[in-house]
Design a protein around this motif. Structure first.
Motif, PDB file in Angstrom:
ATOM      1  N   UNK A  91      -1.461  14.602  62.982  1.00 49.92           N
ATOM      2  CA  UNK A  91      -0.118  15.143  63.171  1.00 49.92           C
ATOM      3  C   UNK A  91       0.049  16.441  62.389  1.00 49.92           C
ATOM      4  N   UNK A  92      -0.472  16.477  61.175  1.00 53.72           N
ATOM      5  CA  UNK A  92      -0.381  17.697  60.367  1.00 53.72           C
ATOM      6  C   UNK A  92      -1.071  18.862  61.062  1.00 53.72           C
ATOM      7  N   UNK A  93      -2.260  18.602  61.598  1.00 54.07           N
ATOM      8  CA  UNK A  93      -2.993  19.663  62.283  1.00 54.07           C
ATOM      9  C   UNK A  93      -2.265  20.148  63.525  1.00 54.07           C
ATOM     10  N   UNK A  94      -1.664  19.216  64.268  1.00 58.94           N
ATOM     11  CA  UNK A  94      -0.901  19.596  65.461  1.00 58.94           C
ATOM     12  C   UNK A  94       0.297  20.458  65.092  1.00 58.94           C
ATOM     13  N   UNK A  95       0.997  20.072  64.037  1.00 57.65           N
ATOM     14  CA  UNK A  95       2.169  20.838  63.617  1.00 57.65           C
ATOM     15  C   UNK A  95       1.775  22.216  63.098  1.00 57.65           C
ATOM     16  N   UNK A  96       0.662  22.282  62.358  1.00 56.11           N
ATOM     17  CA  UNK A  96       0.225  23.555  61.800  1.00 56.11           C
ATOM     18  C   UNK A  96      -0.136  24.566  62.883  1.00 56.11           C
ATOM     19  N   UNK A  97      -0.699  24.080  63.995  1.00 60.62           N
ATOM     20  CA  UNK A  97      -1.157  24.979  65.055  1.00 60.62           C
ATOM     21  C   UNK A  97      -0.190  25.038  66.235  1.00 60.62           C
ATOM     22  N   UNK A  98       1.045  24.664  65.995  1.00 63.38           N
ATOM     23  CA  UNK A  98       2.055  24.671  67.048  1.00 63.38           C
ATOM     24  C   UNK A  98       3.159  25.661  66.695  1.00 63.38           C
ATOM     25  N   UNK A  99       3.970  26.056  67.678  1.00 56.73           N
ATOM     26  CA  UNK A  99       5.086  26.969  67.398  1.00 56.73           C
ATOM     27  C   UNK A  99       6.318  26.268  66.856  1.00 56.73           C
ATOM     28  N   UNK A 100       6.213  25.026  66.444  1.00 54.58           N
ATOM     29  CA  UNK A 100       7.357  24.292  65.905  1.00 54.58           C
ATOM     30  C   UNK A 100       7.873  24.993  64.649  1.00 54.58           C
ATOM     31  N   UNK A 101       9.154  25.272  64.620  1.00 58.25           N
ATOM     32  CA  UNK A 101       9.770  25.876  63.445  1.00 58.25           C
ATOM     33  C   UNK A 101      10.649  24.892  62.686  1.00 58.25           C
ATOM     34  N   UNK A 102      11.001  23.784  63.327  1.00 61.63           N
ATOM     35  CA  UNK A 102      11.887  22.795  62.713  1.00 61.63           C
ATOM     36  C   UNK A 102      11.695  21.457  63.410  1.00 61.63           C
ATOM     37  N   UNK A 103      11.674  20.395  62.632  1.00 60.20           N
ATOM     38  CA  UNK A 103      11.568  19.038  63.165  1.00 60.20           C
ATOM     39  C   UNK A 103      12.849  18.290  62.847  1.00 60.20           C
ATOM     40  N   UNK A 104      13.444  17.685  63.871  1.00 59.43           N
ATOM     41  CA  UNK A 104      14.644  16.869  63.703  1.00 59.43           C
ATOM     42  C   UNK A 104      14.296  15.446  64.104  1.00 59.43           C
ATOM     43  N   UNK A 105      14.496  14.497  63.204  1.00 56.25           N
ATOM     44  CA  UNK A 105      14.064  13.123  63.445  1.00 56.25           C
ATOM     45  C   UNK A 105      15.243  12.168  63.400  1.00 56.25           C
ATOM     46  N   UNK A 106      15.233  11.215  64.322  1.00 55.26           N
ATOM     47  CA  UNK A 106      16.315  10.246  64.442  1.00 55.26           C
ATOM     48  C   UNK A 106      16.141   9.137  63.408  1.00 55.26           C
ATOM     49  N   UNK A 107      17.185   8.808  62.625  1.00 60.09           N
ATOM     50  CA  UNK A 107      17.071   7.751  61.614  1.00 60.09           C
ATOM     51  C   UNK A 107      16.831   6.371  62.209  1.00 60.09           C
ATOM     52  N   UNK A 108      17.072   6.211  63.517  1.00 58.46           N
ATOM     53  CA  UNK A 108      16.840   4.911  64.154  1.00 58.46           C
ATOM     54  C   UNK A 108      15.357   4.541  64.164  1.00 58.46           C
ATOM     55  N   UNK A 109      14.480   5.500  63.925  1.00 55.88           N
ATOM     56  CA  UNK A 109      13.047   5.208  63.872  1.00 55.88           C
ATOM     57  C   UNK A 109      12.682   4.352  62.658  1.00 55.88           C
ATOM     58  N   UNK A 110      13.539   4.313  61.663  1.00 56.24           N
ATOM     59  CA  UNK A 110      13.287   3.475  60.499  1.00 56.24           C
ATOM     60  C   UNK A 110      12.713   4.245  59.326  1.00 56.24           C
ATOM     61  N   UNK A 111      12.817   3.639  58.148  1.00 55.12           N
ATOM     62  CA  UNK A 111      12.439   4.303  56.911  1.00 55.12           C
ATOM     63  C   UNK A 111      10.954   4.665  56.860  1.00 55.12           C
ATOM     64  N   UNK A 112      10.083   3.768  57.347  1.00 56.82           N
ATOM     65  CA  UNK A 112       8.639   4.020  57.288  1.00 56.82           C
ATOM     66  C   UNK A 112       8.251   5.252  58.100  1.00 56.82           C
ATOM     67  N   UNK A 113       8.786   5.370  59.314  1.00 58.14           N
ATOM     68  CA  UNK A 113       8.455   6.515  60.153  1.00 58.14           C
ATOM     69  C   UNK A 113       9.100   7.798  59.639  1.00 58.14           C
ATOM     70  N   UNK A 114      10.277   7.695  59.055  1.00 59.21           N
ATOM     71  CA  UNK A 114      10.891   8.869  58.453  1.00 59.21           C
ATOM     72  C   UNK A 114       9.993   9.426  57.354  1.00 59.21           C
ATOM     73  N   UNK A 115       9.467   8.534  56.532  1.00 56.35           N
ATOM     74  CA  UNK A 115       8.594   8.971  55.442  1.00 56.35           C
ATOM     75  C   UNK A 115       7.280   9.520  55.979  1.00 56.35           C
ATOM     76  N   UNK A 116       6.744   8.895  57.044  1.00 58.71           N
ATOM     77  CA  UNK A 116       5.493   9.346  57.656  1.00 58.71           C
ATOM     78  C   UNK A 116       5.634  10.778  58.178  1.00 58.71           C
TER      79      UNK A 116
END
Length: 239
Positions: free
Chosen positions: A57-82
Motif C-alpha cells: 500500500x505504501x508503494x502504491x501511494x508513493x507512486x500515485x497522484x494521490x494528494x489526500x486520503x479520506x477514510x471512513x471511521x466505519x472501517x474500524x480502529x484497526x483499519x484506521x491505524x493500518x
C-alpha cells in the motif's frame, strides 16, 4: 509515472471465506487527487490483495497522484491505524471522513490562538526541559526499550496526527509515578509547536473515540455525492 493499486486479474475473484474481513474488502473512490476509503457498500468492488500488505500500500501511494486520503471511521480502529501508518510512510496526509456537524470547531480566532499556543509551548519547553532530560535518564536506567511512543489522534477537520509521549512502563514504580502526574505527556508540547493540538482547546480524539462517531447521523461532504461515478475501476491506471 503512476502505479495502479489494482492487482493482477489472476485469481482476482477466488476469495476464500477467511478473507472476508480483510483490508482488501473496502470501496475506493477517487476524485481530483483525493482517495476516499469506505466500507463495502452496494457498489461491488473485487478483493484487492495488495491492500493486505502495508508495504504494498505504501508503494502504491508513493507512486500515485494521490494528494489526500479520506477514510471512513466505519472501517474500524484497526483499519484506521493500518491506513494511517501507510499514509505516514508514504508522506500522504490522511483525514477522517467525519460528519460535518461533529468536526472539531475551527474558530475565526484560531490563528491568534495558535500563536498564543506556540509561545506558551515554547516557554514551557524551556522551563521543563531539565525535567524531561532527567526523566529520560531515569527511564534508561529503569527499563529497556523505546523512550518515546506515538499515538494516533484526530484533530481539526478530521486530520490524523500522532501525539508524542514518553513510553512510561506503568508496571514499574517510575512508570506509575509518571502516569500519576501525567509526566508521560510532556513531549506533547512538541505537538503544540507543530500546530497539531492546542494547550487551551481540544487535544483531539483518539481513534476509538472517532469510531464512535459512526453512530451519529452522517452528513456527507459535497464531493462524495457523485462517488459511484468515480469508483476506482479495474481498468484504472492512475492509482
Amino acid at each position: 509515472m503512476t502505479a495502479s493499486i489494482i492487482p493482477t486479474l489472476e485469481n482476482l475473484y477466488d476469495v476464500t471465506q477467511e478473507h472476508q474481513d480483510n483490508r482488501g474488502y473496502c470501496t475506493l473512490l477517487w476524485r481530483r487527487g483525493q482517495l476516499l476509503v469506505k466500507p463495502r457498500g452496494q457498489v461491488k468492488q473485487p478483493y484487492l490483495p495488495s491492500l493486505d500488505s502495508k508495504r504494498s500500500l505504501v508503494e502504491c501511494l508513493q507512486h500515485s497522484p494521490v494528494t489526500l486520503v479520506s477514510i471512513d471511521p466505519k472501517l474500524g480502529e484497526a483499519l484506521l491505524r493500518f491506513w494511517a501508518d501507510a499514509c505516514k510512510e508514504a508522506d500522504k496526509p490522511i483525514f477522517l471522513s467525519i460528519p460535518t456537524g461533529n468536526k472539531l470547531p475551527n474558530q475565526p480566532w484560531r490563528e491568534l490562538q495558535r500563536l498564543i499556543d506556540w509561545i506558551a509551548a515554547f516557554v514551557l519547553l524551556l522551563l521543563v526541559s531539565p525535567v524531561m532530560l532527567g526523566l529520560i535518564v531515569l527511564m534508561q536506567i529503569d527499563s529497556t526499550g523505546s523512550l518515546f511512543c506515538h499515538e494516533w489522534r484526530v484533530g481539526e477537520r478530521g486530520k490524523l496526527f500522532q501525539v508524542i509521549k514518553f513510553c512510561s512502563h506503568n508496571i514499574t514504580p517510575l512508570g506509575r509515578w509518571m502516569g500519576k502526574y501525567n509526566l508521560d505527556n510532556l513531549p506533547q508540547l512538541f505537538n503544540v509547536l507543530r500546530g497539531d493540538m492546542s494547550l487551551t482547546g481540544s487535544r483531539g480524539w483518539t481513534l476509538e473515540d472517532a469510531v464512535q462517531l459512526n453512530k451519529l447521523p452522517e452528513i456527507k461532504a459535497s464531493w462524495e455525492v457523485e462517488s459511484e461515478s468515480h469508483l476506482l475501476h479495474l481498468d484504472s491506471q492512475t492509482l
